[in-house]
Design a protein around this motif. Structure first.
Motif, PDB file in Angstrom:
ATOM      1  N   ALA A 294       0.835  -1.210   0.000  1.00  0.00           N
ATOM      2  CA  ALA A 294       0.000   0.000   0.000  1.00  0.00           C
ATOM      3  C   ALA A 294       0.865   1.253   0.000  1.00  0.00           C
ATOM      4  CB  ALA A 294      -0.927   0.000   1.211  1.00  0.00           C
ATOM      5  N   ALA A 295       1.901   1.255   0.807  1.00  0.00           N
ATOM      6  CA  ALA A 295       2.795   2.417   0.865  1.00  0.00           C
ATOM      7  C   ALA A 295       3.492   2.630  -0.472  1.00  0.00           C
ATOM      8  CB  ALA A 295       3.815   2.241   1.979  1.00  0.00           C
ATOM      9  N   GLU A 296       3.992   1.557  -1.059  1.00  0.00           N
ATOM     10  CA  GLU A 296       4.690   1.671  -2.354  1.00  0.00           C
ATOM     11  C   GLU A 296       3.744   2.133  -3.458  1.00  0.00           C
ATOM     12  OE1 GLU A 296       6.375  -2.232  -2.769  1.00  0.00           O
ATOM     13  OE2 GLU A 296       7.979  -1.822  -1.311  1.00  0.00           O
ATOM     14  N   GLN A 297       2.523   1.584  -3.484  1.00  0.00           N
ATOM     15  CA  GLN A 297       1.552   1.988  -4.502  1.00  0.00           C
ATOM     16  C   GLN A 297       1.209   3.469  -4.356  1.00  0.00           C
ATOM     17  OE1 GLN A 297      -2.247  -0.001  -4.242  1.00  0.00           O
ATOM     18  NE2 GLN A 297      -2.958   0.845  -6.172  1.00  0.00           N
ATOM     19  N   THR A 298       1.075   3.913  -3.124  1.00  0.00           N
ATOM     20  CA  THR A 298       0.746   5.316  -2.882  1.00  0.00           C
ATOM     21  C   THR A 298       1.871   6.234  -3.329  1.00  0.00           C
ATOM     22  OG1 THR A 298      -0.669   4.708  -1.048  1.00  0.00           O
ATOM     23  CG2 THR A 298       0.119   6.976  -1.096  1.00  0.00           C
ATOM     24  N   VAL A 299       3.092   5.871  -3.017  1.00  0.00           N
ATOM     25  CA  VAL A 299       4.238   6.692  -3.416  1.00  0.00           C
ATOM     26  C   VAL A 299       4.291   6.815  -4.940  1.00  0.00           C
ATOM     27  CG1 VAL A 299       6.761   6.756  -3.472  1.00  0.00           C
ATOM     28  CG2 VAL A 299       5.578   6.280  -1.333  1.00  0.00           C
ATOM     29  N   VAL A 300       4.097   5.716  -5.632  1.00  0.00           N
ATOM     30  CA  VAL A 300       4.122   5.740  -7.096  1.00  0.00           C
ATOM     31  C   VAL A 300       2.995   6.621  -7.637  1.00  0.00           C
ATOM     32  CG1 VAL A 300       3.757   4.311  -9.158  1.00  0.00           C
ATOM     33  CG2 VAL A 300       5.303   3.530  -7.367  1.00  0.00           C
ATOM     34  N   THR A 301       1.796   6.464  -7.096  1.00  0.00           N
ATOM     35  CA  THR A 301       0.644   7.243  -7.557  1.00  0.00           C
ATOM     36  C   THR A 301       0.830   8.721  -7.282  1.00  0.00           C
ATOM     37  OG1 THR A 301      -0.827   5.352  -7.239  1.00  0.00           O
ATOM     38  CG2 THR A 301      -1.858   7.518  -7.341  1.00  0.00           C
ATOM     39  N   MET A 302       1.311   9.046  -6.083  1.00  0.00           N
ATOM     40  CA  MET A 302       1.502  10.458  -5.753  1.00  0.00           C
ATOM     41  C   MET A 302       2.608  11.086  -6.600  1.00  0.00           C
ATOM     42  SD  MET A 302       0.837  10.507  -1.649  1.00  0.00           S
ATOM     43  CE  MET A 302       0.900  12.291  -1.525  1.00  0.00           C
ATOM     44  N   ALA A 303       3.671  10.345  -6.843  1.00  0.00           N
ATOM     45  CA  ALA A 303       4.756  10.876  -7.672  1.00  0.00           C
ATOM     46  C   ALA A 303       4.274  11.121  -9.098  1.00  0.00           C
ATOM     47  CB  ALA A 303       5.945   9.920  -7.665  1.00  0.00           C
ATOM     48  N   ALA A 304       3.509  10.186  -9.640  1.00  0.00           N
ATOM     49  CA  ALA A 304       2.988  10.356 -11.003  1.00  0.00           C
ATOM     50  C   ALA A 304       2.033  11.549 -11.072  1.00  0.00           C
ATOM     51  CB  ALA A 304       2.290   9.080 -11.462  1.00  0.00           C
ATOM     52  N   THR A 305       1.216  11.708 -10.049  1.00  0.00           N
ATOM     53  CA  THR A 305       0.277  12.829 -10.017  1.00  0.00           C
ATOM     54  C   THR A 305       1.023  14.152  -9.901  1.00  0.00           C
ATOM     55  OG1 THR A 305      -1.378  11.401  -8.995  1.00  0.00           O
ATOM     56  CG2 THR A 305      -1.725  13.782  -8.808  1.00  0.00           C
ATOM     57  N   ALA A 306       2.026  14.192  -9.052  1.00  0.00           N
ATOM     58  CA  ALA A 306       2.819  15.417  -8.915  1.00  0.00           C
ATOM     59  C   ALA A 306       3.503  15.768 -10.229  1.00  0.00           C
ATOM     60  CB  ALA A 306       3.853  15.249  -7.805  1.00  0.00           C
ATOM     61  N   THR A 307       3.980  14.767 -10.953  1.00  0.00           N
ATOM     62  CA  THR A 307       4.599  15.003 -12.256  1.00  0.00           C
ATOM     63  C   THR A 307       3.589  15.592 -13.230  1.00  0.00           C
ATOM     64  OG1 THR A 307       6.204  13.232 -11.903  1.00  0.00           O
ATOM     65  CG2 THR A 307       5.791  13.876 -14.189  1.00  0.00           C
ATOM     66  N   GLU A 308       2.354  15.087 -13.191  1.00  0.00           N
ATOM     67  CA  GLU A 308       1.315  15.633 -14.064  1.00  0.00           C
ATOM     68  C   GLU A 308       1.000  17.083 -13.716  1.00  0.00           C
ATOM     69  OE1 GLU A 308      -2.171  13.237 -14.657  1.00  0.00           O
ATOM     70  OE2 GLU A 308      -0.993  11.399 -14.732  1.00  0.00           O
ATOM     71  N   VAL A 309       0.949  17.395 -12.424  1.00  0.00           N
ATOM     72  CA  VAL A 309       0.678  18.774 -11.999  1.00  0.00           C
ATOM     73  C   VAL A 309       1.783  19.696 -12.503  1.00  0.00           C
ATOM     74  CG1 VAL A 309       0.546  20.320  -9.999  1.00  0.00           C
ATOM     75  CG2 VAL A 309      -0.730  18.166 -10.004  1.00  0.00           C
ATOM     76  N   VAL A 310       3.021  19.286 -12.335  1.00  0.00           N
ATOM     77  CA  VAL A 310       4.151  20.104 -12.798  1.00  0.00           C
ATOM     78  C   VAL A 310       4.068  20.305 -14.308  1.00  0.00           C
ATOM     79  CG1 VAL A 310       6.666  20.142 -13.075  1.00  0.00           C
ATOM     80  CG2 VAL A 310       5.662  19.532 -10.868  1.00  0.00           C
ATOM     81  N   SER A 311       3.729  19.259 -15.037  1.00  0.00           N
ATOM     82  CA  SER A 311       3.611  19.381 -16.497  1.00  0.00           C
ATOM     83  C   SER A 311       2.524  20.375 -16.885  1.00  0.00           C
ATOM     84  CB  SER A 311       3.298  18.016 -17.120  1.00  0.00           C
ATOM     85  OG  SER A 311       4.379  17.136 -16.941  1.00  0.00           O
ATOM     86  N   MET A 312       1.385  20.291 -16.217  1.00  0.00           N
ATOM     87  CA  MET A 312       0.294  21.227 -16.530  1.00  0.00           C
ATOM     88  C   MET A 312       0.676  22.655 -16.153  1.00  0.00           C
ATOM     89  SD  MET A 312      -3.222  19.158 -15.690  1.00  0.00           S
ATOM     90  CE  MET A 312      -2.683  18.402 -14.144  1.00  0.00           C
ATOM     91  N   GLU A 313       1.363  22.828 -15.022  1.00  0.00           N
ATOM     92  CA  GLU A 313       1.789  24.174 -14.622  1.00  0.00           C
ATOM     93  C   GLU A 313       2.785  24.743 -15.619  1.00  0.00           C
ATOM     94  OE1 GLU A 313       3.104  23.355 -10.637  1.00  0.00           O
ATOM     95  OE2 GLU A 313       1.167  23.943  -9.782  1.00  0.00           O
ATOM     96  N   ARG A 314       3.675  23.904 -16.120  1.00  0.00           N
ATOM     97  CA  ARG A 314       4.623  24.365 -17.143  1.00  0.00           C
ATOM     98  C   ARG A 314       3.892  24.747 -18.427  1.00  0.00           C
ATOM     99  NH1 ARG A 314       9.222  19.860 -15.994  1.00  0.00           N
ATOM    100  NH2 ARG A 314      10.214  20.965 -14.279  1.00  0.00           N
TER     101      ARG A 314
END
Length: 131
Positions: free
Chosen positions: A25-45
């Motif tokens: 659960a912890a590993e899945q969450t870290v992966v999901t949150m990292a991917a989401t943060a990457t998407e946010v950064v891409s949209m902000e750029r």
């Protein structure tokens, strides 16, 4: 959380299968949150490079940030529940009765279930957006 999972494993505070589920659960969450943060950064750029996109992307960026905040909060609850279990199992006080240890274990299971549900739901939304 990883450190506390190690403590719980060495102290045999939970069955091996439960520890594997917690770790997963912890590993899945870290992966999901990292991917989401990457998407946010891409949209902000994208908004920075093309301000005309702001009206279209701002609501999505805000929704993603809200989901990240919820995920971080739920992850924090899981860490707190793990810490309480470790503390209860390792303290010599009367408050570390088997009943209180069971309560903290139940809290950890519930926090893990909520976190897993969040990660799965958000992952599924990501797949729907990509379709």
């Amino acid at each position: 959380l990883t450190s506390m999972l190690g403590v719980m494993e060495r102290g045999r505070m939970l069955p091996a299968e439960e520890l594997r589920e917690l770790r997963s659960a912890a590993e899945q969450t870290v992966v999901t949150m990292a991917a989401t943060a990457t998407e946010v950064v891409s949209m902000e750029r994208a908004v920075s490079a093309a301000p005309q996109l702001r009206a279209h992307l701002t609501p999505t960026i805000a929704a993603f940030r809200k989901q990240l905040d919820q995920g971080a909060h739920q992850y924090s609850e899981m860490v707190s529940a793990a810490a309480q279990l470790v503390s209860a199992a390792n303290s010599g006080s009367m408050s570390s009765s088997p009943l209180s240890q069971r309560r903290y274990r139940d809290e950890l299971v519930m926090a893990t279930d909520r976190l897993t549900g969040w990660a799965q739901a958000f992952d599924e939304l990501g797949r729907l957006r990509g379709a």
